[in-house]
Motif scaffolding. Structure first.
Motif, PDB file in Angstrom:
ATOM      1  N   TRP A   1      47.507  32.720  39.652  1.00 59.55           N
ATOM      2  CA  TRP A   1      46.301  33.518  39.896  1.00 59.55           C
ATOM      3  C   TRP A   1      45.108  32.869  39.221  1.00 59.55           C
ATOM      4  O   TRP A   1      45.174  32.497  38.039  1.00 59.55           O
ATOM      5  CB  TRP A   1      46.466  34.937  39.341  1.00 59.55           C
ATOM      6  CG  TRP A   1      47.471  35.763  40.072  1.00 59.55           C
ATOM      7  CD1 TRP A   1      48.832  35.748  39.913  1.00 59.55           C
ATOM      8  CD2 TRP A   1      47.207  36.728  41.088  1.00 59.55           C
ATOM      9  NE1 TRP A   1      49.421  36.644  40.761  1.00 59.55           N
ATOM     10  CE2 TRP A   1      48.455  37.262  41.494  1.00 59.55           C
ATOM     11  CE3 TRP A   1      46.041  37.196  41.691  1.00 59.55           C
ATOM     12  CZ2 TRP A   1      48.554  38.240  42.476  1.00 59.55           C
ATOM     13  CZ3 TRP A   1      46.139  38.167  42.670  1.00 59.55           C
ATOM     14  CH2 TRP A   1      47.389  38.680  43.048  1.00 59.55           C
ATOM     15  N   LEU A   2      44.019  32.729  39.972  1.00 61.96           N
ATOM     16  CA  LEU A   2      42.749  32.277  39.411  1.00 61.96           C
ATOM     17  C   LEU A   2      41.947  33.496  38.979  1.00 61.96           C
ATOM     18  O   LEU A   2      41.746  34.436  39.760  1.00 61.96           O
ATOM     19  CB  LEU A   2      41.953  31.482  40.446  1.00 61.96           C
ATOM     20  CG  LEU A   2      40.505  31.148  40.067  1.00 61.96           C
ATOM     21  CD1 LEU A   2      40.467  30.184  38.891  1.00 61.96           C
ATOM     22  CD2 LEU A   2      39.738  30.599  41.260  1.00 61.96           C
TER      23      LEU A   2
ATOM     24  N   VAL B   1      48.514  40.051  34.424  1.00 62.20           N
ATOM     25  CA  VAL B   1      47.092  40.380  34.437  1.00 62.20           C
ATOM     26  C   VAL B   1      46.529  40.532  33.029  1.00 62.20           C
ATOM     27  O   VAL B   1      45.329  40.377  32.805  1.00 62.20           O
ATOM     28  CB  VAL B   1      46.859  41.666  35.257  1.00 62.20           C
ATOM     29  CG1 VAL B   1      47.409  42.878  34.547  1.00 62.20           C
ATOM     30  CG2 VAL B   1      45.393  41.859  35.588  1.00 62.20           C
ATOM     31  N   ASN B   2      47.386  40.817  32.040  1.00 63.45           N
ATOM     32  CA  ASN B   2      46.924  41.027  30.674  1.00 63.45           C
ATOM     33  C   ASN B   2      47.103  39.805  29.777  1.00 63.45           C
ATOM     34  O   ASN B   2      46.854  39.875  28.578  1.00 63.45           O
ATOM     35  CB  ASN B   2      47.673  42.212  30.051  1.00 63.45           C
ATOM     36  CG  ASN B   2      47.343  43.519  30.758  1.00 63.45           C
ATOM     37  OD1 ASN B   2      46.186  43.810  31.035  1.00 63.45           O
ATOM     38  ND2 ASN B   2      48.363  44.308  31.067  1.00 63.45           N
ATOM     39  N   ALA B   3      47.524  38.685  30.352  1.00 58.50           N
ATOM     40  CA  ALA B   3      47.742  37.479  29.556  1.00 58.50           C
ATOM     41  C   ALA B   3      46.429  36.978  28.968  1.00 58.50           C
ATOM     42  O   ALA B   3      45.391  36.996  29.628  1.00 58.50           O
ATOM     43  CB  ALA B   3      48.379  36.396  30.416  1.00 58.50           C
ATOM     44  N   GLN B   4      46.462  36.539  27.716  1.00 58.91           N
ATOM     45  CA  GLN B   4      45.265  36.024  27.057  1.00 58.91           C
ATOM     46  C   GLN B   4      45.067  34.561  27.428  1.00 58.91           C
ATOM     47  O   GLN B   4      45.995  33.746  27.302  1.00 58.91           O
ATOM     48  CB  GLN B   4      45.402  36.174  25.545  1.00 58.91           C
ATOM     49  CG  GLN B   4      45.527  37.617  25.088  1.00 58.91           C
ATOM     50  CD  GLN B   4      45.665  37.747  23.585  1.00 58.91           C
ATOM     51  OE1 GLN B   4      45.447  36.788  22.854  1.00 58.91           O
ATOM     52  NE2 GLN B   4      46.011  38.931  23.130  1.00 58.91           N
ATOM     53  N   PRO B   5      43.873  34.190  27.903  1.00 61.20           N
ATOM     54  CA  PRO B   5      43.637  32.829  28.397  1.00 61.20           C
ATOM     55  C   PRO B   5      44.017  31.722  27.416  1.00 61.20           C
ATOM     56  O   PRO B   5      44.575  30.709  27.815  1.00 61.20           O
ATOM     57  CB  PRO B   5      42.132  32.820  28.680  1.00 61.20           C
ATOM     58  CG  PRO B   5      41.790  34.242  28.931  1.00 61.20           C
ATOM     59  CD  PRO B   5      42.686  35.050  28.042  1.00 61.20           C
TER      60      PRO B   5
ATOM     61  N   ILE C   1      43.630  30.256  34.789  1.00 59.43           N
ATOM     62  CA  ILE C   1      44.724  30.475  35.729  1.00 59.43           C
ATOM     63  C   ILE C   1      45.907  31.053  34.971  1.00 59.43           C
ATOM     64  O   ILE C   1      46.261  30.571  33.883  1.00 59.43           O
ATOM     65  CB  ILE C   1      45.124  29.152  36.427  1.00 59.43           C
ATOM     66  CG1 ILE C   1      43.983  28.668  37.324  1.00 59.43           C
ATOM     67  CG2 ILE C   1      46.410  29.318  37.247  1.00 59.43           C
ATOM     68  CD1 ILE C   1      44.196  27.292  37.903  1.00 59.43           C
ATOM     69  N   ASP C   2      46.521  32.096  35.531  1.00 61.01           N
ATOM     70  CA  ASP C   2      47.718  32.675  34.911  1.00 61.01           C
ATOM     71  C   ASP C   2      48.866  32.688  35.907  1.00 61.01           C
ATOM     72  O   ASP C   2      48.706  32.366  37.077  1.00 61.01           O
ATOM     73  CB  ASP C   2      47.429  34.080  34.358  1.00 61.01           C
ATOM     74  CG  ASP C   2      47.141  35.100  35.443  1.00 61.01           C
ATOM     75  OD1 ASP C   2      48.029  35.337  36.295  1.00 61.01           O
ATOM     76  OD2 ASP C   2      46.044  35.700  35.448  1.00 61.01           O
TER      77      ASP C   2
ATOM     78  N   LEU D   1      47.836  30.814  27.453  1.00 61.19           N
ATOM     79  CA  LEU D   1      48.499  30.464  28.706  1.00 61.19           C
ATOM     80  C   LEU D   1      48.852  28.980  28.753  1.00 61.19           C
ATOM     81  O   LEU D   1      48.107  28.136  28.260  1.00 61.19           O
ATOM     82  CB  LEU D   1      47.597  30.811  29.892  1.00 61.19           C
ATOM     83  CG  LEU D   1      47.428  32.296  30.187  1.00 61.19           C
ATOM     84  CD1 LEU D   1      46.302  32.498  31.197  1.00 61.19           C
ATOM     85  CD2 LEU D   1      48.719  32.895  30.704  1.00 61.19           C
ATOM     86  N   GLN D   2      49.995  28.692  29.361  1.00 69.21           N
ATOM     87  CA  GLN D   2      50.412  27.323  29.596  1.00 69.21           C
ATOM     88  C   GLN D   2      50.736  27.172  31.079  1.00 69.21           C
ATOM     89  O   GLN D   2      51.792  27.606  31.543  1.00 69.21           O
ATOM     90  CB  GLN D   2      51.627  26.966  28.734  1.00 69.21           C
ATOM     91  CG  GLN D   2      51.325  26.938  27.254  1.00 69.21           C
ATOM     92  CD  GLN D   2      52.516  26.491  26.424  1.00 69.21           C
ATOM     93  OE1 GLN D   2      53.641  26.413  26.900  1.00 69.21           O
ATOM     94  NE2 GLN D   2      52.262  26.167  25.159  1.00 69.21           N
ATOM     95  N   VAL D   3      49.801  26.599  31.809  1.00 67.69           N
ATOM     96  CA  VAL D   3      49.968  26.388  33.240  1.00 67.69           C
ATOM     97  C   VAL D   3      49.636  24.941  33.571  1.00 67.69           C
ATOM     98  O   VAL D   3      48.859  24.304  32.855  1.00 67.69           O
ATOM     99  CB  VAL D   3      49.069  27.338  34.073  1.00 67.69           C
ATOM    100  CG1 VAL D   3      49.474  28.792  33.880  1.00 67.69           C
ATOM    101  CG2 VAL D   3      47.600  27.137  33.707  1.00 67.69           C
ATOM    102  N   PRO D   4      50.209  24.384  34.637  1.00 62.99           N
ATOM    103  CA  PRO D   4      50.001  22.967  34.957  1.00 62.99           C
ATOM    104  C   PRO D   4      48.725  22.693  35.752  1.00 62.99           C
ATOM    105  O   PRO D   4      48.728  21.902  36.687  1.00 62.99           O
ATOM    106  CB  PRO D   4      51.251  22.623  35.765  1.00 62.99           C
ATOM    107  CG  PRO D   4      51.566  23.893  36.487  1.00 62.99           C
ATOM    108  CD  PRO D   4      51.231  24.996  35.506  1.00 62.99           C
ATOM    109  N   PHE D   5      47.643  23.363  35.369  1.00 60.85           N
ATOM    110  CA  PHE D   5      46.365  23.172  36.049  1.00 60.85           C
ATOM    111  C   PHE D   5      45.234  23.083  35.021  1.00 60.85           C
ATOM    112  O   PHE D   5      45.301  23.702  33.962  1.00 60.85           O
ATOM    113  CB  PHE D   5      46.058  24.325  37.010  1.00 60.85           C
ATOM    114  CG  PHE D   5      46.997  24.426  38.165  1.00 60.85           C
ATOM    115  CD1 PHE D   5      46.783  23.680  39.316  1.00 60.85           C
ATOM    116  CD2 PHE D   5      48.093  25.266  38.109  1.00 60.85           C
ATOM    117  CE1 PHE D   5      47.656  23.766  40.393  1.00 60.85           C
ATOM    118  CE2 PHE D   5      48.976  25.360  39.174  1.00 60.85           C
ATOM    119  CZ  PHE D   5      48.760  24.611  40.316  1.00 60.85           C
ATOM    120  N   ILE D   6      44.212  22.325  35.353  1.00 59.79           N
ATOM    121  CA  ILE D   6      42.978  22.264  34.565  1.00 59.79           C
ATOM    122  C   ILE D   6      41.825  22.709  35.463  1.00 59.79           C
ATOM    123  O   ILE D   6      41.746  22.298  36.627  1.00 59.79           O
ATOM    124  CB  ILE D   6      42.709  20.840  34.051  1.00 59.79           C
ATOM    125  CG1 ILE D   6      43.777  20.425  33.045  1.00 59.79           C
ATOM    126  CG2 ILE D   6      41.331  20.745  33.414  1.00 59.79           C
ATOM    127  CD1 ILE D   6      43.632  18.987  32.580  1.00 59.79           C
TER     128      ILE D   6
END
Length: 241
Positions: free
Chosen positions: A115-116, A68-72, A63-64, A75-80
């Motif tokens: 975005w997933l 669109v070009n962020a490297q997985p 999830i970003d 990333l720091q997002v509040p989802f697992i």
């Protein structure tokens, strides 16, 4: 549903840092939704992945925040997401489980958009040439975190159908006075001419630049299509201010 394609060279590791270069509809892994709504009080939400190909595939998911070009791995997002990498056998399905961790505080008075990503990794043949290009497909769909205070889905529909439109010079502006994101498919002047839609953020606005053949003077009609929570496309007509 948007499907994106990248080109990977020689090594499987390149799949994980795929760069997006074009759109395609040839992916074999199908995501069973066009958008995800994550209600604040929900313990988790699930998404079904199906493999329509005749051989097994791997699917990497992350999830970003909209890049669109962020490297997985950065990333720091509040989802697992569980599992983050799936093997999906031919003709079979896999269920993703998405959980909000609460690791960062999200606004309580409006939706937050994420975005997933689902990256399909095709099998590597034993006799594959090291110089042979491989094609991977990435699907991206929107994930909206929805605070409990915003109410039920009917309010999101009302928000989409209550957009205000104003002309300014050669542009037309969509104003959203609601706490919901409104996803537009297209914007038209009713004469068969249209421009591609975009998201209109909560309590914000989005500006569209129509072609010279389109007329959006004050008092004119604007027709727009939006996507609701279930992925259905609805059409609305409004007057331009």
């Amino acid at each position: 549903m948007v499907r994106l394609k990248g080109v990977l060279i020689t090594r499987l590791a390149f799949f994980l840092s795929l760069s997006v270069i074009s759109q395609t509809s040839l992916a074999n892994v199908v995501v069973g939704a066009t958008r995800i709504i994550y209600p604040e009080l929900q313990k988790e939400v699930t998404v079904k992945l199906s493999n329509n190909e005749g051989s097994p595939v791997l699917a990497q998911t992350w999830i970003d925040k909209g890049d669109v070009n962020a490297q997985p791995e950065k990333l720091q997002v509040p989802f697992i997401i569980m599992p983050p990498i799936n093997r999906i056998d031919a003709g079979k399905s896999q269920t993703l489980r998405i959980t909000y961790t609460g690791s960062s505080t999200l606004p309580s008075n409006k939706e937050t958009a994420f975005w997933l990503n689902v990256l399909e990794i095709p099998p590597v043949g034993k006799n594959r040439s090291p110089n042979k290009l491989q094609i991977a497909f990435r699907t991206r769909i929107k994930l909206f975190y929805r605070p409990e205070s915003l109410g039920k889905a009917d309010k999101a529909i009302a928000a989409a159908e209550s957009l205000e439109w104003a002309s300014m010079g050669k542009t037309i502006i969509a104003k959203n006075n609601s706490p919901f994101y409104v996803s537009l498919v297209s914007v038209s002047d009713g004469s068969g001419h249209s421009v591609e839609g975009e998201m209109v953020p909560p309590f914000g606005e989005t500006t569209f630049t129509p072609s010279s053949s389109m007329k959006f003077s004050p008092g004119a009609k604007v027709s727009y299509e939006y996507v609701n929570d279930w992925g259905a496309v609805k059409s609305i007509n409004k007057n331009v201010k």
